[in-house]
Each structure stands twice: as C-alpha cells, then as structure tokens.
Scaffold this motif. Structure first.
Motif, PDB file in Angstrom:
ATOM      1  N   THR A 168       0.840  -1.198   0.000  1.00 34.65           N
ATOM      2  CA  THR A 168       0.000   0.000   0.000  1.00 34.65           C
ATOM      3  C   THR A 168       0.872   1.243   0.000  1.00 34.65           C
ATOM      4  O   THR A 168       1.855   1.335   0.740  1.00 34.65           O
ATOM      5  CB  THR A 168      -0.917   0.035   1.237  1.00 34.65           C
ATOM      6  OG1 THR A 168      -1.875  -1.007   1.138  1.00 34.65           O
ATOM      7  CG2 THR A 168      -1.640   1.363   1.357  1.00 34.65           C
ATOM      8  N   ILE A 170      -0.568   5.136  -0.540  1.00 37.65           N
ATOM      9  CA  ILE A 170      -1.621   6.051  -0.972  1.00 37.65           C
ATOM     10  C   ILE A 170      -1.404   7.440  -0.374  1.00 37.65           C
ATOM     11  O   ILE A 170      -0.812   7.595   0.694  1.00 37.65           O
ATOM     12  CB  ILE A 170      -3.034   5.557  -0.585  1.00 37.65           C
ATOM     13  CG1 ILE A 170      -3.161   5.360   0.923  1.00 37.65           C
ATOM     14  CG2 ILE A 170      -3.396   4.287  -1.332  1.00 37.65           C
ATOM     15  CD1 ILE A 170      -4.590   5.124   1.386  1.00 37.65           C
ATOM     16  N   ASN A 208      -5.100   8.992  -4.299  1.00 33.87           N
ATOM     17  CA  ASN A 208      -4.338   8.411  -5.396  1.00 33.87           C
ATOM     18  C   ASN A 208      -3.336   7.405  -4.841  1.00 33.87           C
ATOM     19  O   ASN A 208      -2.801   7.596  -3.749  1.00 33.87           O
ATOM     20  CB  ASN A 208      -3.570   9.500  -6.160  1.00 33.87           C
ATOM     21  CG  ASN A 208      -4.475  10.406  -6.967  1.00 33.87           C
ATOM     22  OD1 ASN A 208      -4.928  10.059  -8.047  1.00 33.87           O
ATOM     23  ND2 ASN A 208      -4.759  11.601  -6.426  1.00 33.87           N
ATOM     24  N   GLY A 209      -3.111   6.335  -5.603  1.00 37.58           N
ATOM     25  CA  GLY A 209      -2.101   5.368  -5.215  1.00 37.58           C
ATOM     26  C   GLY A 209      -2.599   3.939  -5.240  1.00 37.58           C
ATOM     27  O   GLY A 209      -3.606   3.614  -5.879  1.00 37.58           O
ATOM     28  N   THR A 210      -1.878   3.089  -4.522  1.00 41.27           N
ATOM     29  CA  THR A 210      -2.167   1.652  -4.462  1.00 41.27           C
ATOM     30  C   THR A 210      -2.609   1.285  -3.058  1.00 41.27           C
ATOM     31  O   THR A 210      -1.950   1.630  -2.077  1.00 41.27           O
ATOM     32  CB  THR A 210      -0.907   0.838  -4.815  1.00 41.27           C
ATOM     33  OG1 THR A 210      -0.448   1.215  -6.110  1.00 41.27           O
ATOM     34  CG2 THR A 210      -1.201  -0.650  -4.783  1.00 41.27           C
ATOM     35  N   THR A 234      -5.416  -6.089  -4.693  1.00 44.64           N
ATOM     36  CA  THR A 234      -4.671  -4.850  -4.924  1.00 44.64           C
ATOM     37  C   THR A 234      -5.508  -3.913  -5.787  1.00 44.64           C
ATOM     38  O   THR A 234      -5.931  -4.286  -6.881  1.00 44.64           O
ATOM     39  CB  THR A 234      -3.327  -5.143  -5.607  1.00 44.64           C
ATOM     40  OG1 THR A 234      -2.540  -5.988  -4.755  1.00 44.64           O
ATOM     41  CG2 THR A 234      -2.557  -3.850  -5.862  1.00 44.64           C
ATOM     42  N   GLU A 236      -5.832  -0.155  -7.604  1.00 46.25           N
ATOM     43  CA  GLU A 236      -5.174   1.061  -8.090  1.00 46.25           C
ATOM     44  C   GLU A 236      -6.216   2.174  -8.158  1.00 46.25           C
ATOM     45  O   GLU A 236      -7.284   2.007  -8.760  1.00 46.25           O
ATOM     46  CB  GLU A 236      -4.547   0.834  -9.462  1.00 46.25           C
ATOM     47  CG  GLU A 236      -3.429  -0.213  -9.485  1.00 46.25           C
ATOM     48  CD  GLU A 236      -2.206   0.199  -8.675  1.00 46.25           C
ATOM     49  OE1 GLU A 236      -1.995   1.433  -8.493  1.00 46.25           O
ATOM     50  OE2 GLU A 236      -1.480  -0.696  -8.211  1.00 46.25           O
ATOM     51  N   ILE A 237      -5.879   3.314  -7.540  1.00 48.64           N
ATOM     52  CA  ILE A 237      -6.807   4.435  -7.452  1.00 48.64           C
ATOM     53  C   ILE A 237      -6.169   5.664  -8.091  1.00 48.64           C
ATOM     54  O   ILE A 237      -5.026   6.017  -7.770  1.00 48.64           O
ATOM     55  CB  ILE A 237      -7.154   4.742  -5.979  1.00 48.64           C
ATOM     56  CG1 ILE A 237      -7.675   3.491  -5.277  1.00 48.64           C
ATOM     57  CG2 ILE A 237      -8.157   5.882  -5.880  1.00 48.64           C
ATOM     58  CD1 ILE A 237      -7.740   3.616  -3.765  1.00 48.64           C
ATOM     59  N   ARG A 238      -6.895   6.296  -8.992  1.00 46.85           N
ATOM     60  CA  ARG A 238      -6.446   7.539  -9.622  1.00 46.85           C
ATOM     61  C   ARG A 238      -7.608   8.517  -9.641  1.00 46.85           C
ATOM     62  O   ARG A 238      -8.715   8.161 -10.044  1.00 46.85           O
ATOM     63  CB  ARG A 238      -5.963   7.297 -11.062  1.00 46.85           C
ATOM     64  CG  ARG A 238      -4.767   6.373 -11.195  1.00 46.85           C
ATOM     65  CD  ARG A 238      -3.478   7.026 -10.672  1.00 46.85           C
ATOM     66  NE  ARG A 238      -2.338   6.121 -10.825  1.00 46.85           N
ATOM     67  CZ  ARG A 238      -1.952   5.237  -9.922  1.00 46.85           C
ATOM     68  NH1 ARG A 238      -2.630   5.129  -8.773  1.00 46.85           N
ATOM     69  NH2 ARG A 238      -0.920   4.453 -10.128  1.00 46.85           N
ATOM     70  N   ILE A 242     -11.447   3.922  -8.774  1.00 53.60           N
ATOM     71  CA  ILE A 242     -10.749   2.668  -9.068  1.00 53.60           C
ATOM     72  C   ILE A 242     -10.439   2.611 -10.560  1.00 53.60           C
ATOM     73  O   ILE A 242     -11.330   2.790 -11.392  1.00 53.60           O
ATOM     74  CB  ILE A 242     -11.619   1.463  -8.683  1.00 53.60           C
ATOM     75  CG1 ILE A 242     -11.918   1.455  -7.174  1.00 53.60           C
ATOM     76  CG2 ILE A 242     -10.941   0.160  -9.086  1.00 53.60           C
ATOM     77  CD1 ILE A 242     -12.935   0.402  -6.767  1.00 53.60           C
ATOM     78  N   SER A 244      -8.189  -0.075 -11.556  1.00 57.74           N
ATOM     79  CA  SER A 244      -7.990  -1.515 -11.746  1.00 57.74           C
ATOM     80  C   SER A 244      -7.949  -2.199 -10.392  1.00 57.74           C
ATOM     81  O   SER A 244      -7.708  -1.554  -9.361  1.00 57.74           O
ATOM     82  CB  SER A 244      -6.683  -1.808 -12.507  1.00 57.74           C
ATOM     83  OG  SER A 244      -5.553  -1.471 -11.721  1.00 57.74           O
ATOM     84  N   CYS A 245      -8.184  -3.513 -10.391  1.00 62.23           N
ATOM     85  CA  CYS A 245      -7.991  -4.311  -9.184  1.00 62.23           C
ATOM     86  C   CYS A 245      -7.569  -5.706  -9.611  1.00 62.23           C
ATOM     87  O   CYS A 245      -7.939  -6.172 -10.699  1.00 62.23           O
ATOM     88  CB  CYS A 245      -9.251  -4.357  -8.323  1.00 62.23           C
ATOM     89  SG  CYS A 245     -10.654  -5.236  -9.041  1.00 62.23           S
TER      90      CYS A 245
END
Length: 348
Positions: A168, A170, A208-210, A234, A236-238, A242, A244-245
């Motif tokens: 993680t 973020i 933002n981040g993982t 996992t 991914e947030i931008r 979301i 992707s996961c």
C-alpha cells in the motif's frame, strides 16, 4: 413493550454477552430510563438481541423490538413499515442483524430516519458472538480519548499518506469543506455509529495510489471471502476512482469489480478512515469489527454526505481494510507520523 420484545426476554443467551450488551446500553448509548428505544434484530442474531433486550428491561426505559423475519421476506427490499413507524417516536435505535446481499437500500431507509430525527443509533451489522466477546468489551472511554486525539490532528491535516510492507502507498488530499467525525463507541445525536466503535472518518478530497487489501473487504463479500492476507486484493486508485484491481482469487476480483461498478459513483472513494479500537487485536473476517482495527480503511461508494458534506451519493458502500500501516499527517505545521507498523505513536 410489544410481542417481539416479550419473545426476546424469554430467549436464553450466553452470560458472556452481558458485558458487551451492558456496554452498548449504558456506556455507548447512555440510554436514560425516560427514553424510548427501537431494537431491531433477526433470527440469526436473536441471542445477541436477547442480551440487549435484557439490558433495556433492566434500564427501565420504554422499548419495542422487531424480528425482521416476522415482518418481511429476506433479503429485505425495504425496511418494514412498522420498524420505521416505531422509530419515529424513539430517541434511540439499535440494529443488531446478520445482513443479506442487496439489503443496503433498506438500511439506508432506516438511517435516513435516524439522520432526520437526530437519533442515537447503534449500527451492529453482522454482530457475532465473537465480536460480543472481543470488540464490544473494549474500554470505550479509552477508545474515545484516543479517537479525539486522532480527530484533532486529522482535522488540521491537508494530506495523509499511508504505506504498508504489503505494498500500500496512498496519498489522500483532504477537502477543507468536508467534515471529520469520530465514531468511538460513544454515540451522540450528531452522528450514529457502528458498535463496536473506534474510528475517525471523512470523505476525502482525492485519493491516489495503491491500496493492498490484506485484511478484509466489506458488505456481503466479507462473509464470502474472509481474511485476505494470503490472497490480497490490490486496488489502483487515480483521481479518487478505481482504475484496476487484481487478486489471485479471480472470483473475489470479479465480485469486487462488479460491486464497485453498480452505479456511477460506486467506484469513487467515499470514506477515508483511521481505526482506533485498541481492544481489537486482529482482523477476524467481520467488517463490523475489522474496520475498527488500528490502521487505515477506505470505502468506495456513498460518502455519507449528510454528515461529511460531500455533495454526491451512491447506492453502494464497501469498505476495504489493510494491515500494519505507517501513517503520516501533513499540515502547514509540517508532517507527523501517528502510526508505525500498525502501532499508534499517540498515547491515549
């Protein structure tokens, strides 16, 4: 006292439930004998409901109880009208129920009444015997003191950064127009709270981040997938959404993706929270308690805008919990680390 209340009073329950039930009625909700209470439970949670009922009876307050299966088929499409009608004349409500898929809408109908009437409401969704004997036995006055210290610092923060050894990383930029709240277990008319309590939360400005979910995911996925440390999810947030996961558990991955794409805001970070229940020593696979585990959890979907001030809404809300966080709060005064490897650096 109605028929369901009498039925609960005749239901036996383990004596181990007493400290948690007494804490809910006396410490957390601080129910006065002059007040009226609505207790909502179901067949799966009937023994816990019985322990709560016994404490209400001992308190001497006026109260009615409702067993959901007596009122409507499950899963609930709507919260049964008799429940909502009784809440209209109550000061306090307690919801101790094992929820089923797609019942969030009915719970939102209930909390709409709570919010409009400024009731003290204990939200004990998916409460279990294990939680009654663990998280509900926390020293909620101690949890409240820690939560207040975290809250005071968080309200000054313009940015919060969190990392874990699992991956993680973020950054959450705060929106000064959105409010922070604590739900420490001490419940007030300002904000209803989950029991067991122990968190500070807001709607973030942008995340933002993982985020590596090596704890648990919420809602009905929690019961289906349990602890995720061996098969983390996992995300991914931008731009607060979301993108992707992924997980080795492809069914979890698919179910989570579907859930977070129910409506236009289901994939949007609606909650950013710091768990503060020092009585919770490990995640157990139940989001009601696990989101209070010391660390960070975030939720996608509904931002509880009626409290936080976020101007958007979603029909869904799903929490994700990670483990062993490092947390830094940044403000104009500099950066302060408040947690290292899952341990608070703030004394309660």
């Amino acid at each position: 006292m109605n028929q369901a209340a009498s039925q609960l009073l005749s239901t036996s329950y383990p004596s181990e439930f007493l400290p948690g039930a007494r804490s809910a009625v006396t410490t957390c909700l601080r129910i006065a004998p002059s007040e009226k209470v609505t207790l909502i439970t179901d067949r799966a949670t009937q023994t816990i409901g019985a322990a709560l009922a016994a404490q209400l009876a001992e308190n001497g307050c006026q109260w009615n109880a409702f067993l959901l299966e007596d009122l409507a088929p499950r899963p609930l499409v709507d919260m049964p009208a008799p429940v909502l009608e009784d809440m209209e004349t109550s000061h306090v409500s307690i919801f101790a129920v094992l929820v089923q898929p797609n019942e969030l809408g009915s719970r939102m109908q209930m909390t709409d009444v709570v919010n409009r009437r400024h009731m003290r409401h204990a939200h004990m969704v998916n409460i279990t015997p294990e939680i009654m004997c663990q998280g509900m036995r926390a020293d909620f006055n101690l949890v409240d003191r820690l939560s207040q210290k975290v809250l005071d610092r968080a309200r000054r923060a313009t940015r919060i950064r969190a990392t874990t050894a699992a991956g993680t990383d973020i950054v959450a930029d705060m929106n000064p127009g959105y409010k922070w709240f604590k739900t420490s277990g001490i419940i007030s008319p300002e904000k209803w709270g989950n029991l067991p309590g122990g968190e500070c939360f807001t709607a973030p400005g942008e995340v933002n981040g993982t985020f590596v979910v090596d704890g648990v995911v919420g809602d009905w996925l929690c019961a289906r997938y349990g602890l995720l440390e061996s098969t983390p999810l996992t995300i991914e947030i931008r731009g607060n959404r979301i993108v992707s996961c992924c997980s080795q558990n492809k069914q979890l991955e698919a179910d989570f993706w579907t859930y977070t794409h129910t409506d236009e805001n289901s994939d949007r970070v609606g909650e950013f929270a710091i768990g503060t229940n020092l009585g919770v020593e490990r995640v157990i696979g139940n989001i009601l308690q696990d989101e209070k585990f010391p660390g960070i959890h975030i939720a996608f979907g509904n931002p509880y805008g009626e409290h936080t001030g976020a101007p958007w809404r979603s029909s869904t809300h799903i929490d994700v919990v990670g483990l062993r966080f490092n947390i830094w709060l940044e403000s104009s005064q500099g950066s302060e680390q408040i947690m290292r490897e899952g341990k608070f650096l703030i004394a309660a």
